[in-house]
Design a protein around this motif. Sequence first.
Motif, PDB file in Angstrom:
ATOM      1  N   UNK A   1       0.846  -1.210   0.000  1.00 28.15           N
ATOM      2  CA  UNK A   1       0.000   0.000   0.000  1.00 28.15           C
ATOM      3  C   UNK A   1       0.872   1.247   0.000  1.00 28.15           C
ATOM      4  N   UNK A   2       1.938   1.212   0.820  1.00 27.09           N
ATOM      5  CA  UNK A   2       2.815   2.377   0.946  1.00 27.09           C
ATOM      6  C   UNK A   2       3.495   2.673  -0.390  1.00 27.09           C
ATOM      7  N   UNK A   3       3.999   1.639  -1.046  1.00 32.19           N
ATOM      8  CA  UNK A   3       4.708   1.852  -2.306  1.00 32.19           C
ATOM      9  C   UNK A   3       3.762   2.339  -3.404  1.00 32.19           C
ATOM     10  N   UNK A   4       2.531   1.833  -3.429  1.00 29.09           N
ATOM     11  CA  UNK A   4       1.608   2.305  -4.475  1.00 29.09           C
ATOM     12  C   UNK A   4       1.191   3.748  -4.196  1.00 29.09           C
ATOM     13  N   UNK A   5       0.986   4.114  -2.912  1.00 29.41           N
ATOM     14  CA  UNK A   5       0.657   5.503  -2.563  1.00 29.41           C
ATOM     15  C   UNK A   5       1.842   6.411  -2.871  1.00 29.41           C
ATOM     16  N   UNK A   6       3.062   5.926  -2.612  1.00 34.25           N
ATOM     17  CA  UNK A   6       4.274   6.689  -2.911  1.00 34.25           C
ATOM     18  C   UNK A   6       4.386   6.979  -4.407  1.00 34.25           C
ATOM     19  N   UNK A   7       4.082   5.961  -5.230  1.00 37.22           N
ATOM     20  CA  UNK A   7       4.157   6.154  -6.686  1.00 37.22           C
ATOM     21  C   UNK A   7       3.156   7.202  -7.153  1.00 37.22           C
ATOM     22  N   UNK A   8       1.951   7.178  -6.544  1.00 39.66           N
ATOM     23  CA  UNK A   8       0.925   8.167  -6.926  1.00 39.66           C
ATOM     24  C   UNK A   8       1.349   9.576  -6.517  1.00 39.66           C
ATOM     25  N   UNK A   9       1.897   9.718  -5.313  1.00 38.41           N
ATOM     26  CA  UNK A   9       2.322  11.035  -4.824  1.00 38.41           C
ATOM     27  C   UNK A   9       3.474  11.543  -5.696  1.00 38.41           C
ATOM     28  N   UNK A  10       4.387  10.651  -6.021  1.00 38.60           N
ATOM     29  CA  UNK A  10       5.555  11.022  -6.847  1.00 38.60           C
ATOM     30  C   UNK A  10       5.090  11.495  -8.224  1.00 38.60           C
ATOM     31  N   UNK A  11       4.104  10.791  -8.767  1.00 41.04           N
ATOM     32  CA  UNK A  11       3.562  11.178 -10.079  1.00 41.04           C
ATOM     33  C   UNK A  11       2.900  12.546  -9.984  1.00 41.04           C
ATOM     34  N   UNK A  12       2.169  12.767  -8.869  1.00 38.46           N
ATOM     35  CA  UNK A  12       1.517  14.059  -8.649  1.00 38.46           C
ATOM     36  C   UNK A  12       2.534  15.192  -8.603  1.00 38.46           C
ATOM     37  N   UNK A  13       3.668  14.950  -7.912  1.00 37.04           N
ATOM     38  CA  UNK A  13       4.719  15.966  -7.813  1.00 37.04           C
ATOM     39  C   UNK A  13       5.320  16.239  -9.185  1.00 37.04           C
ATOM     40  N   UNK A  14       5.513  15.187  -9.961  1.00 32.05           N
ATOM     41  CA  UNK A  14       6.085  15.354 -11.309  1.00 32.05           C
ATOM     42  C   UNK A  14       5.132  16.134 -12.209  1.00 32.05           C
ATOM     43  N   UNK A  15       3.834  15.902 -12.042  1.00 30.93           N
ATOM     44  CA  UNK A  15       2.830  16.639 -12.833  1.00 30.93           C
ATOM     45  C   UNK A  15       2.867  18.118 -12.488  1.00 30.93           C
ATOM     46  N   UNK A  16       3.051  18.410 -11.191  1.00 30.67           N
ATOM     47  CA  UNK A  16       3.110  19.813 -10.750  1.00 30.67           C
ATOM     48  C   UNK A  16       4.333  20.488 -11.368  1.00 30.67           C
ATOM     49  N   UNK A  17       5.482  19.751 -11.356  1.00 29.96           N
ATOM     50  CA  UNK A  17       6.726  20.331 -11.905  1.00 29.96           C
ATOM     51  C   UNK A  17       6.571  20.619 -13.391  1.00 29.96           C
ATOM     52  N   UNK A  18       5.878  19.668 -14.099  1.00 32.76           N
ATOM     53  CA  UNK A  18       5.755  19.846 -15.546  1.00 32.76           C
ATOM     54  C   UNK A  18       4.683  20.895 -15.857  1.00 32.76           C
TER      55      UNK A  18
END
Lengths: 110, 226
Positions: free
Chosen positions: B209-226
């Motif tokens: 659960x932690x790793x899948x939530x981490x991947x989603x948060x990381x993707x969200x951060x990357x979307x913000x940067x882009x």
Amino acid sequence: MDTVVGFLLAGVGNVDLRRKTNYLIVDSKTTVKQIEDAFKEFTSRDDIAIVLISQYVANMIRFLVDSYNKPVPAILEVPSKDHPYDPGRDSVLSRVKYLFSAESVASGRR
Amino acid sequence: MEEQDSETQSSGSGGEEETLKLEPEGLRHDVEDQHVLQFLDSLDGYITLMDSLSLTLRQGWLELASARHSMGASRVNSALLNLKFHSASTSLQVTRNDVDSEANEANFTLCKWASSNSGHSSAGEKFREDKLQTKHDSPDLRHRSKSQFSDETSVQSGASLVADDHVQRERSKSLSVFGTLVSPKLRAAQLSFETALEMLVEIANTRSTMLSAFNRVKKGLEDIKS
């Protein structure tokens, strides 16, 4: 050794027809190469869902453990009798602590 | 509140479009916050479970050391481990959540003390065997229930007794590697390691659960940067 014996008492031990076991007892005579080979073998088998590895042993093959990123089998680092668990060395926690680094927070705020 | 409403209405169609544009972003922030909360919850759970695991394992090691002291070091030894062909009595069922390809979440379920008689049975078959032994409408149990019991609760308690007997037999089989008569401390160590095993399965699920939530948060951060 006690960790392996304990979990075998709990019924997780498996020996196939070729007398290959699903566990490896690491002692003073076990080489790093043997540990690496066992790790690669266990992580490529279809009949293994979780690999338990003492954190002390994981530190010997840290590069290999940290570069593993498949969901199954899951790699769980457990404490051993003589070496307590250190959250700072855990491969999963090392992977996610990126979110708490100053660089990631600063870049998110731009 | 009414004044604010009149202001949005008076801005005309452009203002309505702006209001509509704001809503999806607000929803996105809510979803991202939810992912962050899920990640932090699972991270906290993971660390707490690891602490509990350390305590349980410590108890198990102590009981194993006590058993070794009372039975002798030659009787509680890795040299006695059974190297004859046998399947694991305790196994895992894994279900994968492939709906979200980025999440890639796996769920682990422990199947304790399924029959280890058939060497080639898969984990799924062992789980089915376990289920059959506890199901109250299986033929053997039904026969037993007709001759001895009359109500449903008695049938269920009969089924659970059969399951308990099976579990005790499997436990004894596992202990028999160290001899016919074993120290009570060795039995206690077995139970401690069984508890540790249950915790490890919980840790594996929390990790997933932690790793899948981490991947989603990381993707969200990357979307913000882009």
